[in-house]
Design an enzyme around this catalytic site. Structure first.
Site, short mmCIF file in Angstrom:
data_model
loop_
_atom_site.label_atom_id
_atom_site.label_comp_id
_atom_site.label_asym_id
_atom_site.label_seq_id
_atom_site.Cartn_x
_atom_site.Cartn_y
_atom_site.Cartn_z
N HIS A 31 -7.66 57.14 8.55
CA HIS A 31 -7.81 56.19 7.46
C HIS A 31 -8.81 56.70 6.43
CE1 HIS A 31 -11.89 54.42 7.89
NE2 HIS A 31 -11.77 54.82 9.13
N CYS A 32 -8.61 56.24 5.21
CA CYS A 32 -9.61 56.40 4.16
C CYS A 32 -9.83 54.99 3.59
CB CYS A 32 -9.17 57.41 3.12
SG CYS A 32 -7.57 57.07 2.36
#
EC number: 3.1.3.16
Length: 1042
Positions: A392-393
């Site tokens: 994830h970012c």
């Protein structure tokens, strides 16, 4: 985005709470004390704080004195609000709202507690701060969430909550904050409906405490109560677009397309839905007031798609910061590993998950490529542990998506375009920034270069776009790859034959390609680049058809195929047998030969149908005949092939020198193990089985007694390098030309007792014997004769005592195999047969009919007549046709024997000493035994022999010592070819023809029940072996003709 952990502390409300709730159980005091010491962690975005279900995990505790720099003043406000609550109550969500007063700060707070039956009960509090720097707050509104609660979007950047006749409108300060509030409120309403909370019931009684604490200014209370009349503080749509007309459905389609693009490019923490709508109106150049509800619904749909993690692979999720903070969702999806590709987002549950951080910003100048290797290993760690990894970012659009694309490229060998499209299909909002796309393109080139180095050097070029897993090249899985390698297996007329080679297909020229050529391109025609085989095979076709005996035509249904059986073998061997370019004149030969070497002898368990197809393909690609190519080309091919480097597979020493006490059955079981990882790419000759030509002859003498052998009596072959694939299973009548019985019988007998790598002494025998296995299986199986196996055991025990004598014969016979690839096997075989026909010390063995047929077990390019005229009469009288299929002509080889007398033993010595990829030569420099260093029976050790080989090869190739030395060091990196100090300084060695003569006599004597031959004088043997012609090295023209 921040993770903030706050400490609960005693508040003045604790005493009043305890007094007003005296009916609680006595144990509540302990629970209250426990709550006082608990830490509370919150997942924060701009304008919202979400409580993380982390409890008192010590790993998650953080000090409030060092708040996250991206959290703003929310942590201080949150700490003040926590102190306002009862000890048993928790804040689930706090969302910052807009206010008509610019200096005031307002929060909608979702507070929950556990009810009487351990059920969750939720209320909404309106909390006011007089200013951003205020250290105190007041309550201005309390709203119970009953079971009839409904939530609606107001279309102007906010939502309304209506319950029990009351309605309030809340306008969060950002899209992300509104999305967080909607999710939490939706779950709270579901709980209220499930437990049927209604006014007047026992639920939500505790809300009276907060109602009694309402102490905000009247202006603030009025603002909370008059929310339905509150106009947004945001400016209205520009007047420029007021009078523009709209068209319903067309406009909605444009809204969907442009809204997604805007939301993917905006920071949803810093914009409101009204600002997004204004930007949408500017881009569409129209007023969208009547589409406010549609825009809000589409916005929520897009937020929901961005919020849900995307399952890219079975072990890999791609998501956003919201997914990383949703503990319930993480645990429900089986995620144990989290790859955080941000600098601004914290690890939310460090005590529960394994984290790996790539701390970068979403900027085009960010060097993300440097982190992809560690990310690859982290994701594969989750895969190995049968778990799942969330990458994830902030939004799951650029940084994390680029990392997942890079992972797919490396893990599955996909090109950038395929990996990007695949991830885009799984997560539609994927859009790496321009800098990351450039890095992905660069990463694709790095991976391609790595494939060229590590994979394509020893692997056949795939014929399709399927992914080549490493396990596909193991012996256990090669059978499964048969369909991919042979595209036309279901062709009934020519199974296993590519369309371009089938008689009905287009006649494409068969070429060799360079190592740098990615595809086999027939139209390339540069000098020294492609070698067409058509001209090389025409003369061989004509010559073989003319020299084939009439009796063989009776056996073969199609007379032309008898020549093609040998004709196409040159193409197959040159295409799949060699390893390294020797000179610029023939780089393709070695490059294509090396592709086949690792696969030699691995096709043991193919089904009957597939092997029948392979057999037909083999018969159409067999060519051992002479090649009408230029002299220099043939010489370069000869010495280029013979000097190839073997890939670094498991050493064949175990195959060459097993214990002498082993039985034939033991070796049989060991070599037939399909899971064995030791794969011999060259035929290995055990010291105690070097008399296998005699075993062939003995079994041939019993041919009339046992006409055929069933499939149970046969075993698969391990073919030498240069052979493509063994053909073991049966085929239909007429599928392949049936070989002569003179080769059929020995293969039947010896295949039962000998290891597969020892049955055949040159590739031509391999091809014919494999074909005869097929025809043998079509015949009925009579009773097995145990006598040959008994004789073979005798051979095993007798020959185990003469490893030194026979080691030179092993080298000589291995040189035959390599020479045959270069088209010189006929002359070399004739010379060996002539030497073996000289007088020996064991006339009794020569009188045996098996010895008389020893030479016939080394066939001569498709011709089945005996090799020496002195043995022809006896062979012709004793050997009767099997089924009327074979009759021998004792005089057909006399002209060819005269032709081979031009070759001297010095030349054969040179060829024999030329390094091959056998286990003996490849292990010389690593051996420290006395046999390798010291002389044996007056002859130099193996190290000195190898020095002689290298110097001879350099001289015949016209090279100096320094030039090939540099080249060999580059080859050493790939093929483990190491030079020692003795490699370049060696004395002239004596002829190896004498060695083969010694070994031949040892073979004859070992066929007797007791070892009767004493060691012979090497000098005397050298005299009897004939002439020495050093002028052969001085005459390049004669070498060229060979």
């Amino acid at each position: 985005m921040a993770l903030v952990t706050l400490q609960r502390s005693p508040t003045p409300s604790a005493a009043s709470s305890s007094a007003s709730n005296s009916e609680l159980e006595a144990g509540s005091d302990e629970e209250r004390k426990l709550n006082l010491s608990l830490s509370e962690s919150f997942f924060m975005v701009k304008g919202a704080a979400l409580f993380l279900q982390q409890g008192n995990s010590p790993q998650g505790q953080r000090s409030l004195q060092h708040p996250h720099k991206h959290a703003g003043d929310l942590p201080q406000h949150l700490q003040v609000m926590i102190n306002l609550l009862r000890c048993e109550d928790r804040i689930k969500l706090a969302v910052r709202l807009e206010s008509v007063w610019t200096d005031r700060v307002r929060y909608m707070v979702v507070v929950y507690t556990s009810g009487r039956q351990d059920t969750e009960e939720n209320i909404l509090l309106g909390v006011d701060f007089s200013s951003k720097e205020s250290k105190s707050c007041t309550i201005g509104m309390v709203l119970r969430l009953w079971s009839d609660t409904k939530i609606h979007l107001d279309g102007d950047g906010g939502f309304s909550v209506s319950t029990a006749g009351r309605m309030h409108i809340f306008k969060p300060v950002s899209v992300q904050a509104m999305w967080s509030a909607l999710q939490v409120l939706h779950k709270a309403c579901e709980v209220a409906r499930r437990h049927n909370y209604f006014p007047g019931g026992v639920a939500l009684i505790w809300a009276t405490y907060y109602e009694s604490c309402i102490s905000s200014e009247q202006s603030c209370i009025n603002e909370w109560n008059a929310m339905q009349d509150l106009e947004s503080t945001r400016p209205d749509s520009p007047a420029l677009f007021v009078d523009k007309p709209t068209e319903g459905e067309r406009t909605e389609r444009l809204i969907k397309a442009k809204l997604r693009s805007i939301m993917m490019s905006q920071d949803l923490e810093n914009v409101t839905s009204k600002e997004i709508r204004n930007e949408l109106e500017k881009q569409m150049n129209c007023n969208l007031k009547e589409f406010k509800e549609f825009i809000d619904n589409e916005m929520l749909l897009i937020l929901g798609q961005m919020d849900k993690p995307s399952l890219i692979f079975d072990h890999l999720y791609l998501g956003s910061e919201w997914n990383a903070s949703n503990l319930e969702e993480l645990q429900g999806s089986g995620v144990d590993y989290i790859l955080n590709v941000t600098r601004e987002i914290d690890n939310f549950f460090p005590g529960l998950f394994a984290y790996h951080n790539i701390r970068v910003y979403d900027e085009e100048t960010t060097d993300l490529l440097a982190h992809w290797n560690e990310a690859y290993h982290f994701i594969n760690k989750a895969k190995r542990n049968h778990s799942k990894c969330l990458v994830h970012c902030k939004m799951g659009v650029s940084r994390s998506a680029s990392t997942v694309i890079a992972y797919a490229m490396k893990e599955f060998g996909w090109p950038l375009e395929k990996a990007y499209n695949y991830v885009k299909q799984k997560r539609s909002i994927t859009r790496p920034n321009a800098g990351f796309m450039r890095q992905l393109s660069e990463y694709e080139g790095i991976l391609d270069a790595s494939k060229q180095r590590h994979n394509k050097l020893w692997r056949q070029q795939p014929t399709d776009d399927t992914i080549a897993e490493p396990s596909e090249f193991l012996p256990e899985t090669l059978d499964g790859a048969l369909d991919a390698q042979l595209p036309c297996l279901d062709d009934t007329t020519h199974p296993g034959l590519p369309r371009s080679l089938a008689p009905g297909g287009p006649a494409l020229p068969c070429c060799f390609r360079r190592l740098s050529d990615p595809l086999l391109l027939p139209h390339h025609d540069e000098t020294g680049g492609l070698v067409h085989l058509e001209d090389l095979e025409k003369d061989a076709l004509l010559e073989e058809e003319e020299s084939q005996p009439v009796e063989v035509h009776k056996l073969v249904q199609h007379p032309q195929e008898g020549a093609r059986l040998c004709e196409k073998d040159v193409k197959r061997k040159l295409e799949f047998g060699n390893s390294k370019p020797r000179s610029d004149s023939l780089p393709q030969v070695e490059e294509l030969e090396k592709d086949g070497s690792p696969r030699t002898g691995r096709w043991r368990r193919a089904s009957t149908q597939l092997d029948r197809s392979l057999l037909d393909q083999e018969n159409l690609n067999n060519n051992n005949s002479k090649r009408s190519c230029p002299d220099d080309l043939e010489r370069d091919a000869m010495f280029g092939i013979l000097s190839k480097v073997k890939p670094p597979y498991t050493s064949c020493a175990d195959c060459m020198y097993p214990t002498a006490g082993g039985t034939p059955e033991a070796y049989m079981e060991r070599h037939e193990d399909p899971s064995s990882s030791a794969i011999c790419t060259q035929p290995t000759f055990l010291p105690h089985v070097t008399s296998s030509p005699m075993a062939h002859a003995s079994s041939r003498s019993r041919a009339p007694e046992r006409p055929a052998s069933g499939p149970a009596n046969t075993s698969p072959f391990l073919l030498p390098a240069g052979s493509r694939k063994p053909d073991v299973s049966g085929s239909g009548a007429g599928a392949a030309p049936e070989p002569p019985a003179s080769l059929l019988e020995p293969s039947r007998e010896t295949s039962k007792a000998l290891p597969k790598s020892l049955q055949l002494k040159n590739p031509h025998c391999d091809k014919n014997a494999a074909n005869m296995e097929v025809s043998a299986k079509e015949e009925p199986s009579p009773k097995k004769d145990p006598k040959p196996a008994k004789d073979l055991r005798l051979l095993f025990s007798n020959e185990a005592e003469k490893p030194t004598t026979n080691s030179y014969l092993m080298q000589h016979q291995e040189s035959i195999i390599q020479l045959q690839k270069a088209g010189l096997v006929r002359k070399h075989t004739k010379e060996l047969e002539r030497l073996k026909s000289l007088p020996s010390d064991s006339p009794a063995a020569c009188r045996d009919s098996a010895t008389c047929r020893l030479e016939a077990s080394i066939p001569e390019e498709g011709s089945q007549e005996p090799a020496h005229p002195a043995l022809c009469s006896q062979a012709g009288s004793e050997e009767q046709p099997v089924g009327g299929t074979l009759q021998k002509s004792p005089t057909s080889t006399l002209p060819r024997l005269d032709h081979t007398s031009n070759f001297s033993k010095d030349f054969l010595k040179t060829v024999c000493y030329t390094p091959t990829s056998s286990s003996i030569s490849s292990n010389l420099t690593r051996s420290s035994s006395s046999d390798s260093i010291h002389s044996v029976r007056g002859k130099p050790g193996l190290v000195k022999q190898r020095a002689q080989e290298i110097e001879t090869r350099l001289r015949l190739a016209g090279l100096t010592v320094s030039s090939p030395l540099k080249r060999s060091h580059s080859l050493a990196k790939l093929g483990s070819l190491n030079f020692s100090t003795e490699d370049l300084s060696s004395e002239a060695d004596t002829s190896t023809i004498a060695d083969s003569q010694d070994a031949k006599c040892g073979l004859s004597s070992s066929f007797l029940p007791e070892p009767q031959s004493a060691p012979r004088d090497p000098a005397a043997t050298s005299k009897s072996s004939g002439k020495s012609a050093p002028e052969h090295l001085k005459s390049p023209s004669r070498v060229n003709k060979s």
